[in-house]
Scaffold this active site. Structure first.
Site, short mmCIF file in Angstrom:
data_model
loop_
_atom_site.label_atom_id
_atom_site.label_comp_id
_atom_site.label_asym_id
_atom_site.label_seq_id
_atom_site.Cartn_x
_atom_site.Cartn_y
_atom_site.Cartn_z
N THR A 45 0.85 -1.18 0.00
CA THR A 45 0.00 0.00 0.00
C THR A 45 0.89 1.24 0.00
O THR A 45 2.11 1.13 -0.04
CB THR A 45 -0.91 0.02 1.24
OG1 THR A 45 -0.11 0.29 2.41
CG2 THR A 45 -1.63 -1.31 1.42
N CYS A 46 0.28 2.42 0.08
CA CYS A 46 1.09 3.64 0.06
C CYS A 46 1.98 3.73 1.29
O CYS A 46 3.01 4.42 1.27
CB CYS A 46 0.19 4.87 -0.03
SG CYS A 46 -0.99 5.03 1.34
N GLU A 106 -7.23 3.14 10.65
CA GLU A 106 -7.78 3.57 9.36
C GLU A 106 -8.52 2.42 8.70
O GLU A 106 -8.19 1.25 8.88
CB GLU A 106 -6.67 4.13 8.46
CG GLU A 106 -5.51 3.18 8.20
CD GLU A 106 -5.68 2.34 6.96
OE1 GLU A 106 -6.68 2.55 6.24
OE2 GLU A 106 -4.82 1.50 6.72
N ASP A 107 -9.55 2.76 7.94
CA ASP A 107 -10.50 1.75 7.48
C ASP A 107 -10.21 1.18 6.09
O ASP A 107 -11.01 0.41 5.57
CB ASP A 107 -11.92 2.32 7.51
CG ASP A 107 -12.04 3.65 6.77
OD1 ASP A 107 -11.08 4.03 6.08
OD2 ASP A 107 -13.08 4.32 6.91
N GLN A 108 -9.07 1.51 5.51
CA GLN A 108 -8.76 0.98 4.18
C GLN A 108 -8.03 -0.36 4.22
O GLN A 108 -8.11 -1.14 3.28
CB GLN A 108 -7.89 1.98 3.41
CG GLN A 108 -8.54 3.31 3.14
CD GLN A 108 -7.57 4.25 2.47
OE1 GLN A 108 -7.05 3.97 1.40
NE2 GLN A 108 -7.31 5.38 3.11
N GLY A 177 -6.16 10.08 -10.42
CA GLY A 177 -6.23 8.64 -10.15
C GLY A 177 -7.52 8.30 -9.44
O GLY A 177 -7.98 9.04 -8.56
#
Length: 398
Positions: A45-46, A106-108, A177
């Protein structure tokens, strides 16, 4: 041995970039890693790059193999961490529930791990232990999210960017994006007050938002609309920068770069009138909800422990699978033998009487063997333990 090799989160962005894995390379990387691991899952991920693996090799050996297969320079090895077995399982459960995220809870991450697992399933790089572990982890993440209701206290890089931009006075936006983060950023923008939102994508048909304030534009035409926006939120998966200094008009801008590798030229940071925030800056912003989330999360740690225990119980039981197969085969052989006798004699004997004889014969096959074992264990001085097992198997209780 099951384990994880990951990139430390507290290192500089320019180092993390060199140890990142782009989503479009997942399949190739998984295929390569499958040659040196029995199972493998890539989570990138980022803010996070982690390789989960199952191997019979020694850790030092698999560490070198992973670096080689991913073309990572070994001079960066000290910027990585690793966990094996119990520590690895505990780490994954903490990650999927948001305990290890730069923005706590965080929910991602749940969706990101679910996607990583699905890619691994498609490439057949998980088949045994990691498959069970990730299945349990995803279930754990869902239950944790439901029980804690963290979604009612939204915190993510996308939400912080939108909230902070509004605080700084932004009214018109451009999102570069439309992947997971871009989609989320757009949702946060749409949920509040704004004048205009441009969404720049390579495939304009990929975005379907019915709102007159939203305009979907081709990615290579984005420069034409820079002059019309106050804030740019860039979150592409491009391997190179996409926002360049010489393309920006002379006006005030708020720019959030949520990508790794970075989307925005570093030189833009020095332009007067431009406020540039990269992913490290964003995650350092003190969100007012952080303490509340932390309290809620740590009060629900029992959910993690429940699924960690379930995994190790499954693994322990899995070790006796060969014996379970043998037991079932034994039962099958006895059943087939009695059924064959029934077929051969059903026309020569009274059916009810024959059924009684065969059922009693089947019962005796197991009971008589249990009695023999009980006698043997009595002579060996192990009666009590043996008797407890036999009671559990044969003594029926209401």
């Amino acid at each position: 041995m099951i384990g994880v090799l990951g990139v430390k989160s507290d290192i500089k962005l320019d180092v993390r970039e060199k140890l990142s894995i782009l989503p479009k390379h997942y399949d190739r990387c998984l295929e390569s890693l499958k040659e040196v691991c029995e199972e493998v899952v890539i989570l990138s991920t980022c803010n996070r790059t982690e390789v989960y693996f199952n191997t019979s090799k020694k850790f030092e050996e698999i560490l070198e193999e992973i670096f080689n297969r991913l073309n990572w320079d070994k001079k960066y090895i000290n910027y990585t961490f690793h966990y094996i077995d119990d520590s690895m399982v505990h780490h994954l459960m903490r990650v999927i529930c948001g305990f290890e995220s730069n923005i706590l809870g965080e929910d991602q991450i749940l969706g990101q791990i679910k996607n990583a697992y699905e890619v691994a399933l498609e490439t057949k790089s998980v088949t045994k232990e990691l498959s069970k572990l990730f299945h349990l982890a995803i279930t754990c993440g869902k239950e944790f999210r439901t029980e804690t209701k963290l979604y009612s206290i939204p915190v993510s890089s996308a939400s912080i960017s939108v909230n902070e931009s509004r605080r700084l006075g932004a009214k018109s936006y451009m999102v570069l994006g439309y992947g997971e983060i871009g989609n989320l950023a757009c949702k946060y923008i749409l949920s509040g007050i704004f004048d205009k939102l441009y969404i720049a994508v390579r495939n304009t048909l990929a975005v379907d938002i019915k709102d007159s304030r939203v305009k979907v534009i081709k990615f290579n035409e984005r420069q034409k609309f820079y002059k019309d926006v106050d804030c740019i939120i860039s979150c592409t998966s491009a391997p190179h920068t996409v926002v360049h200094k010489n393309e920006l008009p002379e006006k005030d801008f708020i720019i959030y770069d949520l990508a790794v590798p970075r989307d925005v030229e570093e030189s833009i940071f020095h332009i007067e009138g431009v406020k540039l925030f990269d992913i490290d800056t964003i995650t350092s912003i003190n969100d007012k909800n952080c303490r509340e989330r932390e309290t809620i999360m740590y009060s629900n740690m029992d959910i993690l422990y429940k699924y960690i225990k379930e995994f190790w119980q499954w693994k322990k039981i899995r070790q006796i699978s060969p014996e379970i197969v043998k037991l079932k085969k034994c039962g099958e052989e006895i059943y087939k033998s009695r059924y064959s006798t029934f077929v051969n004699k059903k026309n020569t004997k009274d059916p009810d009487e024959l059924a009684k004889i065969l059922i009693k014969s089947t019962s005796n096959a197991f009971v008589n063997r249990a009695i023999e074992v009980l006698k043997e264990e009595q002579l060996k001085g192990r009666l009590d333990e043996c008797l407890e097992i036999i009671k559990k198997i044969f003594y029926v209780t209401d």
